[in-house]
Design an enzyme around this catalytic site. Structure first.
Site, short mmCIF file in Angstrom:
data_model
loop_
_atom_site.label_atom_id
_atom_site.label_comp_id
_atom_site.label_asym_id
_atom_site.label_seq_id
_atom_site.Cartn_x
_atom_site.Cartn_y
_atom_site.Cartn_z
N CYS A 75 43.79 33.79 34.97
CA CYS A 75 42.94 34.75 34.14
C CYS A 75 43.75 35.36 33.22
O CYS A 75 44.68 36.17 33.77
CB CYS A 75 42.16 35.56 35.16
SG CYS A 75 41.31 36.93 34.39
N CYS A 184 41.06 32.95 27.14
CA CYS A 184 40.30 33.26 28.32
C CYS A 184 40.06 32.01 29.21
O CYS A 184 39.65 30.82 28.44
CB CYS A 184 39.03 33.96 28.04
SG CYS A 184 37.85 34.16 29.49
N1 DGL Z 1 38.69 34.08 32.94
C1 DGL Z 1 39.13 35.36 32.67
C2 DGL Z 1 40.10 35.40 31.71
O1 DGL Z 1 41.05 34.35 31.58
C3 DGL Z 1 38.02 36.45 32.71
C4 DGL Z 1 36.88 36.37 32.14
C5 DGL Z 1 36.02 37.65 32.38
O2 DGL Z 1 35.76 37.72 33.95
O3 DGL Z 1 35.77 38.62 31.60
O4 DGL Z 1 40.26 36.48 30.83
#
Ligand code: DGL
Length: 272
Positions: A75, A184
């Site tokens: 993430c 993301c």
């Molecule tokens: N998948 C996450 C990232 O790479 C976060 C997405 C979220 O929960 O806002 O930033």
């Protein structure tokens, strides 16, 4: 028990990290993996850095409590908020994080202009500032924070994401970018929609395969590669049935998920 035969922990706010998990499984099929989706708390992109950092510590404690020999922060938002801190809090455990892949984008740009699409949390962190500082010299970087794209992926509303993307990306396309960094992990599931929004000539840079290679490198260096595993356990702080359905719809993946409670002192699995 031999440390190498212990699992690798992987977490994200939701389904985005599954894209990274799939790359890890393809590259390291003999590793056991434990995946935690913090869906009760998603999206991280609308949380403060402090909130995401504390949550990341609690999830990492849980993963390490379950025997993880290494933890992948799948993430960008959690890596921006917590990666440095996690390494301080858990010095014995190797952490592999995500940072927007500006380096390959900047190295390969022909027009000298690249775009980055990420959550607001990712852009706020010191990690992003340092990536810019290290890799963006002499390159124009156009950033756009996407407030709801990750949740549209969580909710399976990929068509709706397409119109958001067109609007969000129009200014950087007008500025002439030739590469777009997907900052993301949820955006891995929007490849088709992003391609439709940017057209055929903009290169999409998704760091998920590079992160899997980094996991392999770290395990190799620490002599922690497993040759006898291959199972994955899936947990969510939200609804397990929903995670199973999302995995099926987004990735054609058939999984069995279990609900967990994430607390400061580790996670207690809900009794059935
Ligand atoms: N998948 C996450 C990232 O790479 C976060 C997405 C979220 O929960 O806002 O930033």
């Amino acid at each position: 028990m031999d440390l190498a035969s212990q699992p690798v922990g992987v977490f994200d706010s939701g389904v985005g990290g599954l894209a990274v998990l799939m790359e890890i499984k393809a590259l390291l099929p003999d590793e056991d993996l434990v995946y935690v989706a913090d869906q009760e708390w998603a999206p991280y992109g609308r949380r403060t850095l402090d909130e995401v950092r504390d949550r990341s510590v609690a999830i990492s404690a849980e993963l390490i409590g379950r025997g993880s020999k290494a933890v992948v922060v799948a993430c960008n938002s959690a890596s921006a908020a917590a990666l440095h801190h996690l390494r301080e809090v858990f010095p014995q455990t190797p952490f592999i994080g995500m940072e927007p892949a500006l380096k390959p984008a900047a190295e390969n740009t022909l027009r000298g202009a690249i775009g980055v699409l990420a959550t607001a949390t990712t852009f706020q962190g010191e990690l992003y500032a340092s990536v810019l500082d290290r890799h963006a010299n002499g390159v124009e970087v156009h950033e756009v924070a996407a407030p709801r794209l990750a949740m549209l992926v969580e909710d399976g509303l990929l068509d709706e994401a397409e119109s958001d993307l067109k609007e969000l990306l129009a200014p950087m396309l007008a500025a002439g970018i030739d590469s777009l960094v997907l900052g993301c992990t949820h955006y891995s599931f929007l490849h088709d929609q992003i391609r439709a929004a940017v057209g055929p000539d903009v290169r999409l840079v998704d760091p998920a395969p590079a992160v899997a290679r980094q996991v392999r490198r770290v395990l190799e260096e620490s002599d922690l590669l497993n040759s006898s595993g291959g199972g994955t356990a899936y947990f969510t702080s939200g609804d397990p049935g929903r995670l199973e359905e999302q995995a099926r719809e987004l990735a054609d993946y058939s999984i069995a998920a279990v609900r967990i409670e994430i607390e400061d002192q580790g996670i207690g699995q809900h009794a059935p």
